[in-house]
Design a protein around this motif. Sequence first.
Motif, PDB file in Angstrom:
ATOM      1  N   VAL A 192      30.729  48.594  31.943  1.00 21.95           N
ATOM      2  CA  VAL A 192      31.752  49.603  31.650  1.00 21.95           C
ATOM      3  C   VAL A 192      33.134  48.955  31.556  1.00 21.95           C
ATOM      4  CG1 VAL A 192      32.936  51.633  32.574  1.00 21.95           C
ATOM      5  CG2 VAL A 192      30.440  51.484  32.646  1.00 21.95           C
ATOM      6  N   TRP A 193      33.436  48.100  32.496  1.00 21.79           N
ATOM      7  CA  TRP A 193      34.745  47.453  32.495  1.00 21.79           C
ATOM      8  C   TRP A 193      34.749  46.249  33.428  1.00 21.79           C
ATOM      9  CZ3 TRP A 193      37.835  47.868  28.724  1.00 21.79           C
ATOM     10  CH2 TRP A 193      39.151  47.399  28.797  1.00 21.79           C
ATOM     11  N   GLY A 206      38.963  40.164  41.149  1.00 19.52           N
ATOM     12  CA  GLY A 206      38.735  41.126  40.076  1.00 19.52           C
ATOM     13  C   GLY A 206      37.696  42.157  40.434  1.00 19.52           C
ATOM     14  N   TYR A 207      37.210  42.831  39.421  1.00 18.62           N
ATOM     15  CA  TYR A 207      36.128  43.770  39.656  1.00 18.62           C
ATOM     16  C   TYR A 207      35.275  43.930  38.415  1.00 18.62           C
ATOM     17  CZ  TYR A 207      39.108  47.338  37.393  1.00 18.62           C
ATOM     18  OH  TYR A 207      39.894  48.042  36.511  1.00 18.62           O
ATOM     19  N   ARG A 208      34.142  44.511  38.631  1.00 12.04           N
ATOM     20  CA  ARG A 208      33.185  44.740  37.566  1.00 12.04           C
ATOM     21  C   ARG A 208      32.650  46.134  37.789  1.00 12.04           C
ATOM     22  NH1 ARG A 208      28.792  42.321  34.941  1.00 12.04           N
ATOM     23  NH2 ARG A 208      26.758  43.195  35.460  1.00 12.04           N
ATOM     24  N   GLN A 209      32.583  46.873  36.711  1.00 10.73           N
ATOM     25  CA  GLN A 209      32.204  48.266  36.800  1.00 10.73           C
ATOM     26  C   GLN A 209      31.016  48.459  35.877  1.00 10.73           C
ATOM     27  OE1 GLN A 209      35.653  50.422  35.833  1.00 10.73           O
ATOM     28  NE2 GLN A 209      34.721  52.422  36.150  1.00 10.73           N
ATOM     29  N   THR A 210      29.961  49.058  36.379  1.00 14.29           N
ATOM     30  CA  THR A 210      28.749  49.179  35.568  1.00 14.29           C
ATOM     31  C   THR A 210      28.217  50.600  35.572  1.00 14.29           C
ATOM     32  OG1 THR A 210      27.339  48.566  37.442  1.00 14.29           O
ATOM     33  CG2 THR A 210      28.060  46.782  35.989  1.00 14.29           C
ATOM     34  N   THR A 216      27.714  55.099  38.433  1.00 18.89           N
ATOM     35  CA  THR A 216      29.151  54.841  38.504  1.00 18.89           C
ATOM     36  C   THR A 216      29.382  53.827  39.609  1.00 18.89           C
ATOM     37  OG1 THR A 216      29.711  57.067  37.743  1.00 18.89           O
ATOM     38  CG2 THR A 216      31.389  55.909  39.012  1.00 18.89           C
ATOM     39  N   ARG A 217      29.458  52.568  39.241  1.00 14.23           N
ATOM     40  CA  ARG A 217      29.451  51.534  40.270  1.00 14.23           C
ATOM     41  C   ARG A 217      30.528  50.497  39.986  1.00 14.23           C
ATOM     42  NH1 ARG A 217      26.515  46.944  39.937  1.00 14.23           N
ATOM     43  NH2 ARG A 217      26.157  45.799  41.864  1.00 14.23           N
ATOM     44  N   THR A 218      31.300  50.164  40.998  1.00 12.99           N
ATOM     45  CA  THR A 218      32.322  49.134  40.887  1.00 12.99           C
ATOM     46  C   THR A 218      32.113  48.119  41.998  1.00 12.99           C
ATOM     47  OG1 THR A 218      33.871  50.783  40.056  1.00 12.99           O
ATOM     48  CG2 THR A 218      34.793  48.680  40.732  1.00 12.99           C
ATOM     49  N   VAL A 219      32.104  46.849  41.646  1.00 11.20           N
ATOM     50  CA  VAL A 219      32.043  45.786  42.650  1.00 11.20           C
ATOM     51  C   VAL A 219      33.277  44.914  42.476  1.00 11.20           C
ATOM     52  CG1 VAL A 219      30.589  44.065  43.767  1.00 11.20           C
ATOM     53  CG2 VAL A 219      29.549  45.731  42.231  1.00 11.20           C
ATOM     54  N   TYR A 220      34.054  44.812  43.528  1.00 10.74           N
ATOM     55  CA  TYR A 220      35.228  43.948  43.541  1.00 10.74           C
ATOM     56  C   TYR A 220      34.827  42.571  44.053  1.00 10.74           C
ATOM     57  CZ  TYR A 220      37.766  48.325  43.003  1.00 10.74           C
ATOM     58  OH  TYR A 220      38.218  49.525  42.540  1.00 10.74           O
ATOM     59  N   PHE A 221      35.553  41.554  43.643  1.00  8.72           N
ATOM     60  CA  PHE A 221      35.203  40.212  44.100  1.00  8.72           C
ATOM     61  C   PHE A 221      36.439  39.358  44.324  1.00  8.72           C
ATOM     62  CE2 PHE A 221      36.082  37.231  40.655  1.00  8.72           C
ATOM     63  CZ  PHE A 221      36.276  38.074  39.573  1.00  8.72           C
ATOM     64  N   ALA A 260      40.933  41.408  30.997  1.00 10.13           N
ATOM     65  CA  ALA A 260      40.211  42.677  31.147  1.00 10.13           C
ATOM     66  C   ALA A 260      39.422  42.951  29.882  1.00 10.13           C
ATOM     67  CB  ALA A 260      41.194  43.820  31.417  1.00 10.13           C
ATOM     68  N   GLY A 261      38.321  43.625  30.025  1.00  8.78           N
ATOM     69  CA  GLY A 261      37.503  43.970  28.875  1.00  8.78           C
ATOM     70  C   GLY A 261      36.102  44.340  29.314  1.00  8.78           C
ATOM     71  N   LYS A 262      35.280  44.619  28.320  1.00  7.52           N
ATOM     72  CA  LYS A 262      33.916  45.037  28.633  1.00  7.52           C
ATOM     73  C   LYS A 262      32.951  43.876  28.735  1.00  7.52           C
ATOM     74  CE  LYS A 262      33.742  49.585  26.535  1.00  7.52           C
ATOM     75  NZ  LYS A 262      33.184  50.340  25.421  1.00  7.52           N
ATOM     76  N   LYS A 263      33.160  42.869  27.920  1.00  4.56           N
ATOM     77  CA  LYS A 263      32.158  41.807  27.801  1.00  4.56           C
ATOM     78  C   LYS A 263      32.849  40.453  27.854  1.00  4.56           C
ATOM     79  CE  LYS A 263      28.970  44.694  25.200  1.00  4.56           C
ATOM     80  NZ  LYS A 263      28.208  44.892  23.960  1.00  4.56           N
TER      81      LYS A 263
END
Lengths: 760, 760
Positions: A192-193, A206-210, A216-221, A260-263
């Motif tokens: 997603v983002w 950062g984070y990754r949102q899937t 609806t899931r976000t993992v920060y790292f 930032a972006g999707k991919k």
Amino acid sequence: MKYFIFSILLLHLNLISAQQNLIKYVKPIIGSEKMGHTYPGATVPFGAVQLSPETDTISYELNGKYNGDVYKYCAGYKYEDKTIVGFSHTHLSGTGHSDLGDFLVMPTQGKLQLNPGTASDTKSGYRSAFSHSNEISEAGYYKVKLDDHAIIAEMTATTRVGMHQYTFPKSDESHIILDLMAGIYNYDEKNVWTYIRVVNDSLITGYRQTNGWARTRTVYFAMSFSKPFANYGQKNYDTKQSYRGFWRKFDESKNFPEIAGKKIRMYFDFKTEEAEKIKIKFALSSVSQENALENMQSEIKDWNFEKVKTDAQKLWNDELNKIKIEASEDNKKNFYTAMYHTFINPTAYTDVNGQYKGLDQDTHTANGFTNYSTFSLWDTYRALHPFFNIIQPSRNNDMIKSMMAHYKQSALHMLPIWSHYSNDNWCMSGYHSVSVIADAIIKGVYNGDPNEALDACVATAKHRNYEGIGTYMDLGFIPDEKSGTSVSNTLEYAYDDWCIAQLAKKLDRQEIYEEFIKRSSNWKNNFNPTTGFMQPKLANGTFKSNFDAMTTHGQGFIEGNSWNYSFFVPHNPTELIAKMGGKSAFSDRLDTLFSMHLPDSFFAETEDITREGIIGGYVHGNEPAHHVAYFYNWTNEPWKTQYQVRKIMKMQYKPTPNGLGGNDDCGQMSAWYIFSSLGFYPVAPGSTEYAIGSPLVNNAVLTLENGKMFTIEVLNQKDKNVYVQKIVLNGKPLPTLFINHNDITAGGKLTFYMGSKPKK
Amino acid sequence: MKYFIFSILLLHLNLISAQQNLIKYVKPIIGSEKMGHTYPGATVPFGAVQLSPETDTISYELNGKYNGDVYKYCAGYKYEDKTIVGFSHTHLSGTGHSDLGDFLVMPTQGKLQLNPGTASDTKSGYRSAFSHSNEISEAGYYKVKLDDHAIIAEMTATTRVGMHQYTFPKSDESHIILDLMAGIYNYDEKNVWTYIRVVNDSLITGYRQTNGWARTRTVYFAMSFSKPFANYGQKNYDTKQSYRGFWRKFDESKNFPEIAGKKIRMYFDFKTEEAEKIKIKFALSSVSQENALENMQSEIKDWNFEKVKTDAQKLWNDELNKIKIEASEDNKKNFYTAMYHTFINPTAYTDVNGQYKGLDQDTHTANGFTNYSTFSLWDTYRALHPFFNIIQPSRNNDMIKSMMAHYKQSALHMLPIWSHYSNDNWCMSGYHSVSVIADAIIKGVYNGDPNEALDACVATAKHRNYEGIGTYMDLGFIPDEKSGTSVSNTLEYAYDDWCIAQLAKKLDRQEIYEEFIKRSSNWKNNFNPTTGFMQPKLANGTFKSNFDAMTTHGQGFIEGNSWNYSFFVPHNPTELIAKMGGKSAFSDRLDTLFSMHLPDSFFAETEDITREGIIGGYVHGNEPAHHVAYFYNWTNEPWKTQYQVRKIMKMQYKPTPNGLGGNDDCGQMSAWYIFSSLGFYPVAPGSTEYAIGSPLVNNAVLTLENGKMFTIEVLNQKDKNVYVQKIVLNGKPLPTLFINHNDITAGGKLTFYMGSKPKK
């Protein structure tokens, strides 16, 4: 005779002595081939990070195509494969549906390649060939040589931080790839983002949102490198990027720190000397980058990989030492690997500061407990949580608090069905949180408000618009017209309702007790006395025609046909036996289940198990019949339980990569094995009773959290001595083939006398 | 004579009396037609919520097509249009690029329609025809009748909460639509993710995440209804939704409270009586749903729409009363509407608990200040922030603290270029934060650490890989090969560098002063003495051939051709005049600018302005020449400044919907008007000097935050009396055509004596 006594004494001393090295028996690779769906990488008990190699991922695009084999790669790694794509930080253990695979890291050297390449031509991308002969998989530690890059990759972990150690050759072109497109799931729009911030030359956050199995899931790292990178860069593979052309003030492809972006795929360049080690600390959080960084700084203070590994393995050894067994080497491997697999899920889902993202997507603080996620409850209510009530009661207490927090955050006002990283994926049937909660409260494990918990159970069980509950409440069954899994739902609801009734009884909530004890007999509504099978019923009250007891799909069931599911009345075998024609007929019917010949069509439609995961018509690789072998205890032929459980243990659990006959299902298969190895099993969680089987261990000592020890002594244990001749509990013969939970928690000794002939 | 004195006394009493009703002069509709790009809806001063109608939105899909007219709908509303799509909560005021338009709400009745429909056939969707005769647009209040639905829509706002009041007819099918697909931007993938939680039958919360002009943006919300909805539902328009089929346990289309996806439209059903009012409170937060709810509960405690409206209008009146003027009705409308437009941006970007989402996407707490966003600095450094230094110094202080927070959170270690909801969109040229900061510190407005602020300015100005700064530092100009806007960049950098030098001088940072005062003369490197114009230079040091002073694009400029931009040396007009051949030649050249005839090709390529936004070749509708009319003050013909500024005020500012000749640009156009109306203008922010023009007001009293009053008295004011004959400051004739900032802040009186003939 003197020698014998001395041996016993020695043995006993050994079993209760300070600590044994038990992690040597843990083989995380067990189950990584075929259907087990386990992963071989590094994690700590109930850790939030599962840092493990992936031999293929689902979500990356290669030449415009996505790898569609989502089922195969549920855990990211297949022992059968010859190449490794990289190492990612989150993995499900033993599931039959896929997700996670966050933050794939891969070290390479030579020409920079940002695409993974193909398994058949590793040179086409960053992936590498590897060999199992150069691979070490231990509890808390994984090592492999990446042949294409001549790099040794090692990994270990703390609860919230994965640590990598890469030993590079001398190269001016060493790279570490961070592939933020990669992930495990069968959906090309999973990403997603993604947001990444290069804080300095050795730290990024950062984070990754899937949008995967968890919607609806976000993992920060936070990712920290032991050596500053010389350069870094990124490529955005999204073909439909936002219009920003005119305002691109930077070359964003290289050394640009706000990405930032999707991919997105990133790389970090290094110049390395021969055998130079570059280490990475990679911390996760569900709440914020800041929390991820705090998690990192709290859990790993320096760059001592060996210390982190030693600490991780000590954590495992401490957990494993809670049960010390004597058994054959292979059985020890099976047993301790099973313990390892039971202590992977649920996973910690709280930052070191106590914060976590709730089901409502807001940040919460867990006051006085560790919040957990990854509750595969349809599987794990059966044996995993009951096992925790014995050996991990504090953690199970926290898990119930996590379920209650989920309930309070739920706009549906429901307990979790399958709690999944701030989501419920509502997978499988029933509302088995109530079983876990009732079992824990009845066994004295939950220290929260039991009445509040009961209210949550009742609210969940009365959620009319969830999966047929409304019609179930109105009619006592779910009409086939309303649901494709009407029978298994009704059967599971009836059992769950019995759990609620037991809890209500304990709490003296008479009205609730009466309502739910009545609901608990709803299984009868799907029982067809004419055929003797559980069958789908139509809304008009008649049984649906064209019934086929061998078939699952289209017959009202999920993951089990009527042959298996018709035994699903764990809470009332006595009445089920009566319905099925009495003890003798019931025993014969069990015999048939375990010996019948299955048509090929059965295997074609059955999920999650190998052909070896089946004994006769009994499907051990799926869960619905997990209690069935113990049902002989309610007949006049209890020795058949003893025979069958030993057979199942022998056939379904092997200390090899393909050693599991079905998905480990977040530890349920393993928990079944542990209970059965110890000689008893919780047929109906919610009851304090365990049915006796046939222990596989020679001896076992359980060290409980209350300080008590419970010893299982097995005399005359041999492969062929599967039959129990006599059982003595604390010096007194056991009057029935059942023991009580209190017998265990009080500490003491249970002695089995084994023999090669049934004790009729 | 007695009567005259009495009148003057009365006037003065009036001007300093407690409070006047000034909001009656505010016409938010001014600029909503053609190029002004203002919006007519409800907001409070510097409010985070701008609740305003949209006559079309960009991001919704209709029959597979997107409305591509992004530029036209920057503010969502076009006075020319005949239909309203709905009312959304965030809008930019006067920009030339689009974003926001979050959370479009539309009341309807009759058959439920979830698509907006077309302007030509309102019955095809939820939109409605409307008429300006049924429309009221005031400061803090907007009202319109929606003809298709016979619904009266009213709105008002607090800082963080929009309040709607819909008066329905009697209907069993009344609806409120919440369109979460709608938004303002020209990119069909703007919607990244949406999450909604139906907490109960009158409260929902959630968030919306977009990838628009702001790349990574999340807005959380809480929406409360005065009347419980009878039913609700949603439709997900995403054609590529995640695979979840088998586990869909609910009918998610109706009364399902946990909603997520990319393209969601929701509806809420009501049964209404005739003239029944349904009210909505809609709160925003950048941090969390929880904060949005807290914002709502703190700012609007009950359902009293009239009270919220009254409070909003009182806030506006308080702000407007900071300057009391006497002028014609039309000029009062222009003036107070200009004040209104200057007090819209920047916007509050802090929750009531002090939290906000930083540029680093983590949550921060603003300690001791209000954090602001929406800094269109290329526009607003010129007059808006200097205006704030006089009339809103506390807020400007907080704005600089916001810029410093941005700097500290920036992985690029840069001050904002265009600060945009936790993003920098890096729009336009220069690094004009440094102008705002230097001006505020030099004028004593900033109470933070000035040396830290200077360091941030220097770091930003030395960010080599931003927009040619590296080559600018090395060569003293940006080669045309490196940038399409090399000349405007160099000119603007040189001015910004002068600001840094002024600040360094004040702080006694000699090295920085010397470095930057040197850089501030880099404008000379693009000045071609042969042509007398600023021209693009090649890397080899020669001027690029085929130069055309009339053309912007391809000639090294942005939003201004060389005719306009060659005057862009606001910090050193004296030397510019010398370069351009002395005072007389310079004056002639200004005359030419204001009188030249432009070819049609000019209008074809010029953005953001109408043909009326141009006087001769002078482009007032864009900013680069905003100071130019005041440049006559440095020649021997200062009366020409007086003539031109009065002409500009008259031609470019009208109290009508099409009254603005160009984008209001977050208040810059309006701030120019206010300064010019008062008779002076900050030609070079960073200097404490204001150039005298020709006041438009009859009289004005500025009430300053320090308690002082500064009065501007204009004697013999008439339309034709544009020429200043004499100026007296606190009883003493003003020796030059400049006043100092300290003259204003000390309080006092500036008297202009006007006449119809130039005072040569």
